[in-house]
Design an enzyme around this catalytic site. Structure first.
Site, PDB file in Angstrom:
ATOM      1  N   ALA A 131       0.833  -1.210   0.000  1.00 31.21           N
ATOM      2  CA  ALA A 131       0.000   0.000   0.000  1.00 31.21           C
ATOM      3  C   ALA A 131       0.868   1.260   0.000  1.00 31.21           C
ATOM      4  O   ALA A 131       0.567   2.239  -0.694  1.00 31.21           O
ATOM      5  CB  ALA A 131      -0.921  -0.019   1.216  1.00 31.21           C
ATOM      6  N   ASN A 132       1.978   1.239   0.761  1.00 33.09           N
ATOM      7  CA  ASN A 132       2.856   2.421   0.784  1.00 33.09           C
ATOM      8  C   ASN A 132       3.415   2.696  -0.611  1.00 33.09           C
ATOM      9  O   ASN A 132       3.527   3.853  -1.047  1.00 33.09           O
ATOM     10  CB  ASN A 132       4.045   2.205   1.734  1.00 33.09           C
ATOM     11  CG  ASN A 132       3.619   2.017   3.171  1.00 33.09           C
ATOM     12  OD1 ASN A 132       2.497   2.333   3.537  1.00 33.09           O
ATOM     13  ND2 ASN A 132       4.521   1.501   4.004  1.00 33.09           N
TER      14      ASN A 132
ATOM     15  N   THR B 296      19.347   0.042  -2.280  1.00 30.99           N
ATOM     16  CA  THR B 296      19.192   1.252  -1.461  1.00 30.99           C
ATOM     17  C   THR B 296      20.094   1.074  -0.240  1.00 30.99           C
ATOM     18  O   THR B 296      20.219  -0.025   0.295  1.00 30.99           O
ATOM     19  CB  THR B 296      17.725   1.457  -1.038  1.00 30.99           C
ATOM     20  OG1 THR B 296      17.258   0.260  -0.401  1.00 30.99           O
ATOM     21  CG2 THR B 296      16.834   1.757  -2.227  1.00 30.99           C
TER      22      THR B 296
ATOM     23  N   GLY C 215      12.005   3.133   1.911  1.00 32.37           N
ATOM     24  CA  GLY C 215      12.258   2.185   0.821  1.00 32.37           C
ATOM     25  C   GLY C 215      11.022   2.029  -0.062  1.00 32.37           C
ATOM     26  O   GLY C 215      11.128   1.847  -1.274  1.00 32.37           O
ATOM     27  N   ASP C 216       9.848   2.107   0.545  1.00 31.81           N
ATOM     28  CA  ASP C 216       8.611   1.965  -0.234  1.00 31.81           C
ATOM     29  C   ASP C 216       8.437   3.154  -1.179  1.00 31.81           C
ATOM     30  O   ASP C 216       8.018   2.992  -2.329  1.00 31.81           O
ATOM     31  CB  ASP C 216       7.402   1.861   0.697  1.00 31.81           C
ATOM     32  CG  ASP C 216       7.492   0.628   1.577  1.00 31.81           C
ATOM     33  OD1 ASP C 216       8.100  -0.371   1.130  1.00 31.81           O
ATOM     34  OD2 ASP C 216       6.975   0.663   2.705  1.00 31.81           O
TER      35      ASP C 216
HETATM   36  O1  RIB Z   1       8.158  -0.522   4.842  1.00 31.81           O
HETATM   37  C1  RIB Z   1       7.411  -0.040   5.921  1.00 31.81           C
HETATM   38  C2  RIB Z   1       6.214  -0.904   6.136  1.00 31.81           C
HETATM   39  O2  RIB Z   1       6.656  -2.178   6.562  1.00 31.81           O
HETATM   40  C3  RIB Z   1       5.290  -0.424   7.224  1.00 31.81           C
HETATM   41  O3  RIB Z   1       4.300   0.457   6.743  1.00 31.81           O
HETATM   42  C4  RIB Z   1       4.751  -1.714   7.819  1.00 31.81           C
HETATM   43  O4  RIB Z   1       3.389  -1.898   7.596  1.00 31.81           O
HETATM   44  C5  RIB Z   1       5.577  -2.829   7.195  1.00 31.81           C
HETATM   45  O5  RIB Z   1       4.880  -3.460   6.215  1.00 31.81           O
END
Ligand code: RIB
Length: 300
Positions: free
Chosen positions: A43-44, A215, A246-247
């Site tokens: 989701a991120n 990264t 990272g996301d």
């Molecule tokens: O990369 C960060 C994420 O890792 C957090 O939002 C947490 O939910 C885990 O999935």
């Protein structure tokens, strides 16, 4: 042109506990503050990509609970297409317990509904994969499902960015099928099959060449070009919380992938720097306008 990015992965409720230091084994300590945020690596990354201008479809699994409703609402507000996401009856939404201290974090994830994205479900929505410009994956859902998506994407000729977090050995036939893998400095040695007997980062670059982008936290990013490892330093910013940096890097990389490796890495590096200036995995994820402004400030 906005690339059509399909993100298949996890969605979690993040329970973030801010503390003055990380507890030692056996220590009891009081939290400074406890907050709830929308999170989950999948989701991120979807939020990062949509804010930067991609046309994003998210395929995930929510529990049929209050946290699930909150996360669905949050992603809808971001204009992310959830048509092919599922609500799993009688299961709880994934939850991440995060300790955040002095800009660093420790995370433990209770997967909940995330584990219910199955290969057969993916088969039922495979037209979405076929119609994507790029597919973005992480390893917070079942590995069997992730490898299956890589097989399908390869058949359809759709590029895949695989963010190997949390780390796992990635089978060599899968490494062959994806376009790029984006481990951090810890994950890079954990993704390679032990048969290669690799224990140094340079060996992984020699093995995977342009397929690997690493990264490296406050040191920036390493990637491979013209038989060399290229280092792009990190931007100097005031760090509040690195959760999800990272996301944001991966969401940005997918969004800017059509611009070519160098440009995509450079924009993703800047986007992830911006993201650590706020608390929470998605709160600091920049819009395209914010990214442009940041780059103007840093490059004139
Ligand atoms: O990369 C960060 C994420 O890792 C957090 O939002 C947490 O939910 C885990 O999935």
């Amino acid at each position: 042109m906005m690339p059509k990015v399909t993100v298949i992965g996890s969605t979690n409720l993040d329970i973030t506990i801010q503390t003055s230091h990380f507890p030692d084994v056996g220590e009891t300590m009081l939290a400074d503050k406890v907050s709830r945020f929308a999170g989950g690596k999948g989701a991120n990354q979807a939020v990062a990509a949509t804010r930067l201008g991609a046309d994003v479809t998210f395929i995930g699994a929510f529990g049929d609970d209050e946290a699930g409703n909150f996360l669905v609402g949050n992603l809808k507000n971001e204009n992310i297409d959830l048509t092919f996401s599922q609500v799993i009856e009688s299961h709880h939404t994934g939850t991440a317990y995060i300790i955040s201290s002095s800009g660093n974090n420790l995370i433990i994830v209770d997967s909940g509904a995330n584990q219910y994205i199955t290969p057969s479900y993916i088969d039922s929505v495979q037209d979405v994969l076929r119609q994507s410009d790029i597919i973005l994956l992480q390893l917070e859902i079942s590995l069997e499902t992730v490898w299956h998506i890589c097989d399908l994407a390869y058949q359809y000729g759709v590029p895949v960015i695989l963010n190997p977090a949390p780390s796992a050995i990635v089978p060599k036939e899968i490494l062959h099928k994806i376009s790029v893998i984006t481990p951090n400095e810890h994950e890079i040695l954990e993704i390679i099959d032990p048969e290669y007997q690799t224990n140094c980062i340079n060996d992984v670059f020699s093995l995977l060449k342009e397929k690997v982008i690493m990264t490296n936290g406050e040191h920036g990013v390493l990637y491979y070009k013209d038989n060399e490892i290229i280092s792009q330093p990190a931007y100097q910013v005031d760090v509040i919380d690195t959760t999800g940096a990272g996301d944001v890097f991966n969401g940005a990389l997918a969004t800017f992938w059509p611009r070519g490796l160098e440009s995509a890495v450079s924009l993703a590096n800047a986007a992830s720097a911006l993201s650590v200036t706020k608390l929470g995995a998605q709160s600091g994820s920049p819009t395209y306008q914010e990214l442009k402004y940041f780059l103007q400030q840093h490059h004139g």
